[in-house]
Structure formats: C-alpha cells, structure tokens
Design a protein around this motif. Structure first.
Motif, PDB file in Angstrom:
ATOM      1  N   LEU A  46       0.838  -1.263  -0.013  1.00 41.43           N
ATOM      2  CA  LEU A  46       0.112   0.004  -0.102  1.00 41.43           C
ATOM      3  C   LEU A  46       0.679   1.153  -0.032  1.00 41.43           C
ATOM      4  O   LEU A  46       1.883   1.299   0.879  1.00 41.43           O
ATOM      5  N   LEU A  47       0.345   2.272  -0.716  1.00 42.47           N
ATOM      6  CA  LEU A  47       1.047   3.577  -0.727  1.00 42.47           C
ATOM      7  C   LEU A  47       0.925   4.551   0.387  1.00 42.47           C
ATOM      8  O   LEU A  47       1.531   5.349   0.562  1.00 42.47           O
ATOM      9  N   GLN A  48      -0.447   4.367   0.854  1.00 43.89           N
ATOM     10  CA  GLN A  48      -0.961   5.008   2.011  1.00 43.89           C
ATOM     11  C   GLN A  48      -1.819   4.156   2.902  1.00 43.89           C
ATOM     12  O   GLN A  48      -2.329   3.155   2.313  1.00 43.89           O
ATOM     13  N   TYR A  49      -1.996   4.556   4.106  1.00 41.36           N
ATOM     14  CA  TYR A  49      -3.038   4.169   4.841  1.00 41.36           C
ATOM     15  C   TYR A  49      -4.268   5.096   5.055  1.00 41.36           C
ATOM     16  O   TYR A  49      -3.806   5.896   6.098  1.00 41.36           O
ATOM     17  N   GLU A  50      -5.341   4.909   4.674  1.00 42.08           N
ATOM     18  CA  GLU A  50      -6.645   5.370   4.731  1.00 42.08           C
ATOM     19  C   GLU A  50      -7.099   5.328   6.141  1.00 42.08           C
ATOM     20  O   GLU A  50      -7.234   4.002   6.422  1.00 42.08           O
ATOM     21  N   GLU A  51      -7.340   6.241   7.013  1.00 37.42           N
ATOM     22  CA  GLU A  51      -7.592   5.904   8.321  1.00 37.42           C
ATOM     23  C   GLU A  51      -9.029   5.240   8.473  1.00 37.42           C
ATOM     24  O   GLU A  51      -9.471   4.528   9.240  1.00 37.42           O
ATOM     25  N   LYS A  52      -9.984   5.850   7.581  1.00 38.51           N
ATOM     26  CA  LYS A  52     -11.517   5.341   7.828  1.00 38.51           C
ATOM     27  C   LYS A  52     -11.999   4.846   6.673  1.00 38.51           C
ATOM     28  O   LYS A  52     -11.468   4.958   5.658  1.00 38.51           O
ATOM     29  N   VAL A  53     -13.109   3.998   6.787  1.00 36.18           N
ATOM     30  CA  VAL A  53     -13.957   3.519   5.699  1.00 36.18           C
ATOM     31  C   VAL A  53     -15.140   4.023   5.776  1.00 36.18           C
ATOM     32  O   VAL A  53     -15.663   4.789   6.580  1.00 36.18           O
ATOM     33  N   LEU A  54     -16.030   3.782   4.915  1.00 36.67           N
ATOM     34  CA  LEU A  54     -17.316   4.318   4.427  1.00 36.67           C
ATOM     35  C   LEU A  54     -18.200   3.523   4.860  1.00 36.67           C
ATOM     36  O   LEU A  54     -18.144   2.239   4.161  1.00 36.67           O
ATOM     37  N   HIS A  55     -19.189   3.748   5.671  1.00 39.27           N
ATOM     38  CA  HIS A  55     -20.436   2.875   5.882  1.00 39.27           C
ATOM     39  C   HIS A  55     -21.778   3.601   5.474  1.00 39.27           C
ATOM     40  O   HIS A  55     -21.870   4.562   5.754  1.00 39.27           O
ATOM     41  N   VAL A  56     -22.562   3.039   4.672  1.00 39.70           N
ATOM     42  CA  VAL A  56     -23.634   3.509   4.161  1.00 39.70           C
ATOM     43  C   VAL A  56     -24.804   2.656   4.175  1.00 39.70           C
ATOM     44  O   VAL A  56     -24.552   1.259   4.132  1.00 39.70           O
ATOM     45  N   GLU A  57     -26.007   2.934   4.425  1.00 37.36           N
ATOM     46  CA  GLU A  57     -27.255   2.248   4.433  1.00 37.36           C
ATOM     47  C   GLU A  57     -27.558   1.875   2.940  1.00 37.36           C
ATOM     48  O   GLU A  57     -27.624   2.758   2.257  1.00 37.36           O
ATOM     49  N   THR A  58     -28.049   0.777   2.647  1.00 32.41           N
ATOM     50  CA  THR A  58     -27.951   0.184   1.611  1.00 32.41           C
ATOM     51  C   THR A  58     -29.576  -0.456   1.414  1.00 32.41           C
ATOM     52  O   THR A  58     -29.891  -1.234   2.087  1.00 32.41           O
ATOM     53  N   PHE A  59     -30.315   0.082   0.455  1.00 29.60           N
ATOM     54  CA  PHE A  59     -31.545  -0.616  -0.064  1.00 29.60           C
ATOM     55  C   PHE A  59     -31.578  -1.272  -1.380  1.00 29.60           C
ATOM     56  O   PHE A  59     -31.057  -0.523  -2.393  1.00 29.60           O
ATOM     57  N   SER A  60     -32.228  -2.364  -1.566  1.00 38.00           N
ATOM     58  CA  SER A  60     -32.461  -2.904  -2.806  1.00 38.00           C
ATOM     59  C   SER A  60     -33.683  -2.962  -3.162  1.00 38.00           C
ATOM     60  O   SER A  60     -34.761  -3.112  -2.333  1.00 38.00           O
ATOM     61  N   TYR A  61     -34.086  -3.026  -4.460  1.00 35.64           N
ATOM     62  CA  TYR A  61     -35.532  -2.986  -4.945  1.00 35.64           C
ATOM     63  C   TYR A  61     -35.686  -3.961  -5.805  1.00 35.64           C
ATOM     64  O   TYR A  61     -34.810  -4.258  -6.680  1.00 35.64           O
TER      65      TYR A  61
END
Length: 103
Positions: free
Chosen positions: A88-103
């Motif tokens: 890895l070239l860098q270490y991103e500190e956080k990840v993204l969390h999102v609510e997901t809805f399927s239709y």
C-alpha cells in the motif's frame, strides 16, 4: 425491506504490484470477510490508473454489530494487516459505511 450496511475501504498500490496485492487481498481480508458471521457479500473493485492501481473492497453486512466482529469496536477505522506495508502507498484511516436498500 431490511436495511443492509455497506462497508467500503479504499487503498492504492503501485501498478506493478497490483496482481500481487490482489492475491494477498484474497488470502487475507477477503477470507476474513467471508468467514465473519453477518457478512452478506464481498466484492473487489480494481482500477489501474497510470502508475498506481486503486482497490476498493465493498462488503455488505446485516448490522453494525456484525461489522464489529470483523473490524473491532472502532468499526469505522480501517483494518490493516502487517503485510499491507509491502504494497500500500498510504493507509487511509477511515472506511465508509452506508445504509443500502435493494429494490
């Protein structure tokens, strides 16, 4: 319709290391994702761009409690493995969390 939580992590490698990193990713994080109770699916997105390669892991989970089984109590913090330092070239500190809805 049940709520699903999608967790997205991003990392970059040198382009020439992208295949080796992908193999490492399969053996480490992807295996851990798939073996964690509550993981519904796992995808890897890869995009070569000039001399770097972007990776995203996109996982779907039943709940935040299930994500904690993989990531620990500080589940918004990115999880890394010691061998990531080779790629890895860098270490991103956080990840993204999102609510997901399927239709």
């Amino acid at each position: 319709m049940p709520e699903i939580i999608t967790r997205i992590w991003h990392g970059t490698t040198k382009a020439e290391h992208s295949d080796a990193y992908f193999t490492f990713l399969e053996e480490s994080g992807l295996t851990d994702y798939k073996n964690t109770e509550g993981n519904l699916s796992t995808e890897v997105w890869r995009k070569p761009e000039d001399d770097v390669c972007h990776f995203w892991t996109v996982t779907k989970w039943q709940s935040y409690e299930d994500i904690k089984k993989f990531a620990g109590d500080d589940y918004e913090k990115a999880k890394y493995y010691p061998e990531d330092a080779k790629y890895l070239l860098q270490y991103e500190e956080k990840v993204l969390h999102v609510e997901t809805f399927s239709y």
